[in-house]
Design a protein around this motif. Structure first.
Motif, PDB file in Angstrom:
ATOM      1  N   UNK A  83      -4.188  18.375  -2.560  1.00 10.37           N
ATOM      2  CA  UNK A  83      -4.024  16.946  -2.340  1.00 10.37           C
ATOM      3  C   UNK A  83      -3.058  16.359  -3.364  1.00 10.37           C
ATOM      4  N   UNK A  84      -2.228  15.481  -2.876  1.00 10.76           N
ATOM      5  CA  UNK A  84      -1.348  14.691  -3.729  1.00 10.76           C
ATOM      6  C   UNK A  84      -2.060  13.381  -4.054  1.00 10.76           C
ATOM      7  N   UNK A  85      -1.926  12.924  -5.287  1.00 13.87           N
ATOM      8  CA  UNK A  85      -2.557  11.674  -5.697  1.00 13.87           C
ATOM      9  C   UNK A  85      -1.607  10.873  -6.569  1.00 13.87           C
ATOM     10  N   UNK A 102       0.847  -1.193   0.000  1.00 16.36           N
ATOM     11  CA  UNK A 102       0.000   0.000   0.000  1.00 16.36           C
ATOM     12  C   UNK A 102       0.879   1.238   0.000  1.00 16.36           C
ATOM     13  N   UNK A 103       0.509   2.207  -0.811  1.00 13.89           N
ATOM     14  CA  UNK A 103       1.279   3.437  -0.926  1.00 13.89           C
ATOM     15  C   UNK A 103       0.723   4.482   0.032  1.00 13.89           C
ATOM     16  N   UNK A 104       1.612   5.132   0.739  1.00 11.67           N
ATOM     17  CA  UNK A 104       1.234   6.271   1.566  1.00 11.67           C
ATOM     18  C   UNK A 104       1.810   7.541   0.944  1.00 11.67           C
ATOM     19  N   UNK A 105       1.000   8.589   0.924  1.00 12.62           N
ATOM     20  CA  UNK A 105       1.421   9.882   0.390  1.00 12.62           C
ATOM     21  C   UNK A 105       1.270  10.929   1.481  1.00 12.62           C
ATOM     22  N   UNK A 106       2.321  11.706   1.689  1.00 14.80           N
ATOM     23  CA  UNK A 106       2.300  12.733   2.723  1.00 14.80           C
ATOM     24  C   UNK A 106       2.719  14.061   2.119  1.00 14.80           C
ATOM     25  N   UNK A 107       1.804  15.032   2.178  1.00 16.05           N
ATOM     26  CA  UNK A 107       2.084  16.364   1.642  1.00 16.05           C
ATOM     27  C   UNK A 107       2.684  17.264   2.707  1.00 16.05           C
ATOM     28  N   UNK A 118       5.372  19.691  -1.390  1.00 18.15           N
ATOM     29  CA  UNK A 118       6.062  18.425  -1.576  1.00 18.15           C
ATOM     30  C   UNK A 118       5.128  17.286  -1.214  1.00 18.15           C
ATOM     31  N   UNK A 119       5.330  16.157  -1.856  1.00 15.53           N
ATOM     32  CA  UNK A 119       4.558  14.953  -1.550  1.00 15.53           C
ATOM     33  C   UNK A 119       5.500  13.774  -1.591  1.00 15.53           C
ATOM     34  N   UNK A 120       5.684  13.143  -0.446  1.00 16.27           N
ATOM     35  CA  UNK A 120       6.572  12.002  -0.339  1.00 16.27           C
ATOM     36  C   UNK A 120       5.777  10.702  -0.337  1.00 16.27           C
ATOM     37  N   UNK A 121       6.197   9.771  -1.176  1.00 18.46           N
ATOM     38  CA  UNK A 121       5.547   8.462  -1.259  1.00 18.46           C
ATOM     39  C   UNK A 121       6.373   7.431  -0.506  1.00 18.46           C
TER      40      UNK A 121
END
Length: 124
Positions: free
Chosen positions: A95-97, A1-6, A21-24
């Motif tokens: 939102x990052x997607x 599962x991918x987590x994305x944090x802005x 920034x958005x880190x996966x």
């Protein structure tokens, strides 16, 4: 599962700049296509920009062309949104997607993975 944090949101005056920034995390490769959407109060979520992992192909909403730049660092598994000449109408939660099936032209909010969002407020 991918987590994305802005990160990187905040308050800025009209005409100013911000970089989001958005880190996966959660697997070896970040999603094939990464995008930014935004949602203002009482409005639907709208597409801002997208970029592919391979080739760095990009797509922008007309409302941000020439002002915003999307980029990504595949080693860091991070995508960025440089926002210049900000306007009060850019105020929204950003939102990052991410998605492994869509290309950069997918502008509907049907992406597989989503971050929690970061607030951007532009004062006049």
């Amino acid at each position: 599962q991918v987590q994305l944090v802005e990160s990187g949101g905040g308050l800025v005056q009209a005409g100013g700049s911000l970089r989001l920034s958005c880190a996966a995390s959660g697997r070896t490769f970040s999603p094939s296509t990464m995008a930014w959407f935004r949602q203002a109060p009482r409005k639907e979520r709208e597409f801002v920009a997208a970029i592919t992992r391979i080739g760095g192909m990009t797509n922008y909403a007309d409302s941000v062309k020439g002002r915003f730049t999307i980029s990504r660092d595949n080693v860091k598994k991070t995508v960025y949104l440089q926002m210049n000449t900000l306007k009060p109408e850019d105020t929204a939660v950003y939102y990052c997607a991410g998605d492994d099936n869509f290309g950069p032209r997918m502008t509907m909010p049907n992406y597989q993975f989503w971050g929690q969002g970061t607030q951007v407020t532009v004062s006049s």
